[in-house]
Write a protein that holds these residues in place. Structure first.
Motif, PDB file in Angstrom:
ATOM      1  N   ALA A  14      28.869   4.276  64.143  1.00 23.41           N
ATOM      2  CA  ALA A  14      28.514   4.309  62.715  1.00 23.41           C
ATOM      3  C   ALA A  14      28.449   5.744  62.204  1.00 23.41           C
ATOM      4  O   ALA A  14      28.049   6.663  62.925  1.00 23.41           O
ATOM      5  N   GLU A  15      28.855   5.924  60.966  1.00 19.97           N
ATOM      6  CA  GLU A  15      28.699   7.194  60.277  1.00 19.97           C
ATOM      7  C   GLU A  15      27.284   7.263  59.688  1.00 19.97           C
ATOM      8  O   GLU A  15      26.633   6.230  59.469  1.00 19.97           O
ATOM      9  N   PRO A  16      26.781   8.477  59.415  1.00 17.95           N
ATOM     10  CA  PRO A  16      25.401   8.587  58.915  1.00 17.95           C
ATOM     11  C   PRO A  16      25.161   7.834  57.603  1.00 17.95           C
ATOM     12  O   PRO A  16      24.056   7.337  57.357  1.00 17.95           O
ATOM     13  N   GLN A  17      26.170   7.696  56.746  1.00 14.71           N
ATOM     14  CA  GLN A  17      25.988   7.058  55.457  1.00 14.71           C
ATOM     15  C   GLN A  17      26.103   5.537  55.519  1.00 14.71           C
ATOM     16  O   GLN A  17      25.877   4.847  54.502  1.00 14.71           O
ATOM     17  N   HIS A  18      26.437   4.980  56.664  1.00 16.35           N
ATOM     18  CA  HIS A  18      26.575   3.527  56.770  1.00 16.35           C
ATOM     19  C   HIS A  18      25.216   2.861  56.681  1.00 16.35           C
ATOM     20  O   HIS A  18      24.205   3.384  57.131  1.00 16.35           O
ATOM     21  N   GLY A  19      25.214   1.657  56.093  1.00 16.92           N
ATOM     22  CA  GLY A  19      23.989   0.857  55.989  1.00 16.92           C
ATOM     23  C   GLY A  19      24.271  -0.561  56.453  1.00 16.92           C
ATOM     24  O   GLY A  19      24.905  -0.796  57.491  1.00 16.92           O
ATOM     25  N   LYS A  20      23.831  -1.524  55.630  1.00 16.82           N
ATOM     26  CA  LYS A  20      23.978  -2.919  55.998  1.00 16.82           C
ATOM     27  C   LYS A  20      25.441  -3.390  55.999  1.00 16.82           C
ATOM     28  O   LYS A  20      25.751  -4.441  56.547  1.00 16.82           O
ATOM     29  N   GLU A  21      26.345  -2.577  55.414  1.00 22.25           N
ATOM     30  CA  GLU A  21      27.760  -2.951  55.440  1.00 22.25           C
ATOM     31  C   GLU A  21      28.353  -2.861  56.848  1.00 22.25           C
ATOM     32  O   GLU A  21      29.471  -3.323  57.085  1.00 22.25           O
ATOM     33  N   LEU A  22      27.595  -2.267  57.783  1.00 22.82           N
ATOM     34  CA  LEU A  22      28.058  -2.206  59.167  1.00 22.82           C
ATOM     35  C   LEU A  22      28.334  -3.599  59.722  1.00 22.82           C
ATOM     36  O   LEU A  22      29.295  -3.819  60.427  1.00 22.82           O
ATOM     37  N   VAL A  23      27.460  -4.560  59.374  1.00 26.55           N
ATOM     38  CA  VAL A  23      27.613  -5.913  59.914  1.00 26.55           C
ATOM     39  C   VAL A  23      28.904  -6.543  59.380  1.00 26.55           C
ATOM     40  O   VAL A  23      29.669  -7.154  60.136  1.00 26.55           O
ATOM     41  N   GLY A  24      29.163  -6.386  58.073  1.00 26.42           N
ATOM     42  CA  GLY A  24      30.372  -6.964  57.493  1.00 26.42           C
ATOM     43  C   GLY A  24      31.622  -6.336  58.097  1.00 26.42           C
ATOM     44  O   GLY A  24      32.603  -7.044  58.410  1.00 26.42           O
ATOM     45  N   ASP A  25      31.621  -5.021  58.263  1.00 24.97           N
ATOM     46  CA  ASP A  25      32.790  -4.355  58.847  1.00 24.97           C
ATOM     47  C   ASP A  25      33.037  -4.815  60.291  1.00 24.97           C
ATOM     48  O   ASP A  25      34.195  -5.077  60.688  1.00 24.97           O
ATOM     49  N   MET A  26      31.966  -4.943  61.053  1.00 23.69           N
ATOM     50  CA  MET A  26      32.113  -5.387  62.435  1.00 23.69           C
ATOM     51  C   MET A  26      32.625  -6.816  62.518  1.00 23.69           C
ATOM     52  O   MET A  26      33.516  -7.128  63.338  1.00 23.69           O
ATOM     53  N   LEU A  27      32.143  -7.694  61.673  1.00 23.52           N
ATOM     54  CA  LEU A  27      32.601  -9.088  61.701  1.00 23.52           C
ATOM     55  C   LEU A  27      34.080  -9.188  61.329  1.00 23.52           C
ATOM     56  O   LEU A  27      34.806 -10.035  61.873  1.00 23.52           O
TER      57      LEU A  27
END
Length: 229
Positions: free
Chosen positions: A159-172
């Protein structure tokens, strides 16, 4: 007249052989080696015995020949192997630096995927060429596409420092692409997200994918141990 014993020629009137000492009488050999007829002037005498040549024993010659020292074979001298020149000492490298940025963490896990999980290995093309590093898909780039011990698929994201809850969507999205294009029926596909710190708004989204996507916070430490020398 000749001596009967050694057949030495005697002078007329000799009473003793000068060679062996045999006595004669009145000019007549006491032996029967010389016969003189009184009525005739002819005298008969025995010829001198031939001297036998003594042959030297051949056995002795053979022994003397065998006793002679035999010449030693000449062995050519070998030149000693040249001593290799000492190799110049390698220059000391600069101290290793640790890059704790997301790109540095990506390089580390690509080179050592077993740090994330025991038995984890990078995906290879045709089972030979590693191809899971920064794997390109139609929905984004996978930082590391790996396989676990059971040949299941593991999608790794840093993850990049600016990532938030969108991490889950990107991973899925990335996991869905792998399941559709690379996975087979019944084959497990799971994800690992590496973060420096846990975003505050990630709680509920992370709970929704528990068991499928796991989160890990990376830390690099240095440990020094004393040794006895």
């Amino acid at each position: 007249m000749y001596c009967e014993t050694c057949h030495e020629r005697l002078k007329l009137g000799s009473r003793k052989c000068p060679n062996c000492g045999h006595a004669t009488q009145g000019g007549r050999d006491l032996g029967s080696g010389s016969v003189r007829d009184s009525a005739s002037s002819t005298s008969y005498s025995l010829p001198p015995a031939p001297k036998l040549a003594q042959e030297e024993p051949k056995v002795a010659e053979a022994k003397v020949e065998a006793a002679k020292p035999q010449p030693r074979p000449v062995v050519p001298k070998r030149n000693p192997a040249p001593t290799p020149a000492p190799k110049p000492s390698a220059p000391r490298s600069a101290p290793h630096s640790f890059d704790l940025s997301p790109d540095g963490i990506r390089d580390l896990v690509i080179a050592h995927p077993e740090l994330l999980e025991e038995g984890l290995s990078i995906h290879t093309k045709d089972g030979k060429t590693p191809s899971g590093a920064r794997f390109e898909t139609s929905v984004g780039k996978i930082d590391l596409l790996a396989r676990d011990r059971s040949s299941g698929w593991v999608v790794v994201m840093v993850a990049e420092p600016q990532h938030g809850k969108e991490l889950v969507g990107d991973m899925l999205q990335l996991m869905g692409w792998v399941r559709k294009h690379l996975g087979s029926e019944g084959q497990e596909v799971r994800g690992i997200v590496l973060v420096d710190s846990i975003p505050e708004d990630l709680g509920y989204a992370a709970a929704a994918v528990a068991g499928t996507v796991e989160f890990a916070r990376y830390r690099i430490g240095l440990t020094l141990e004393k040794v006895e020398v």
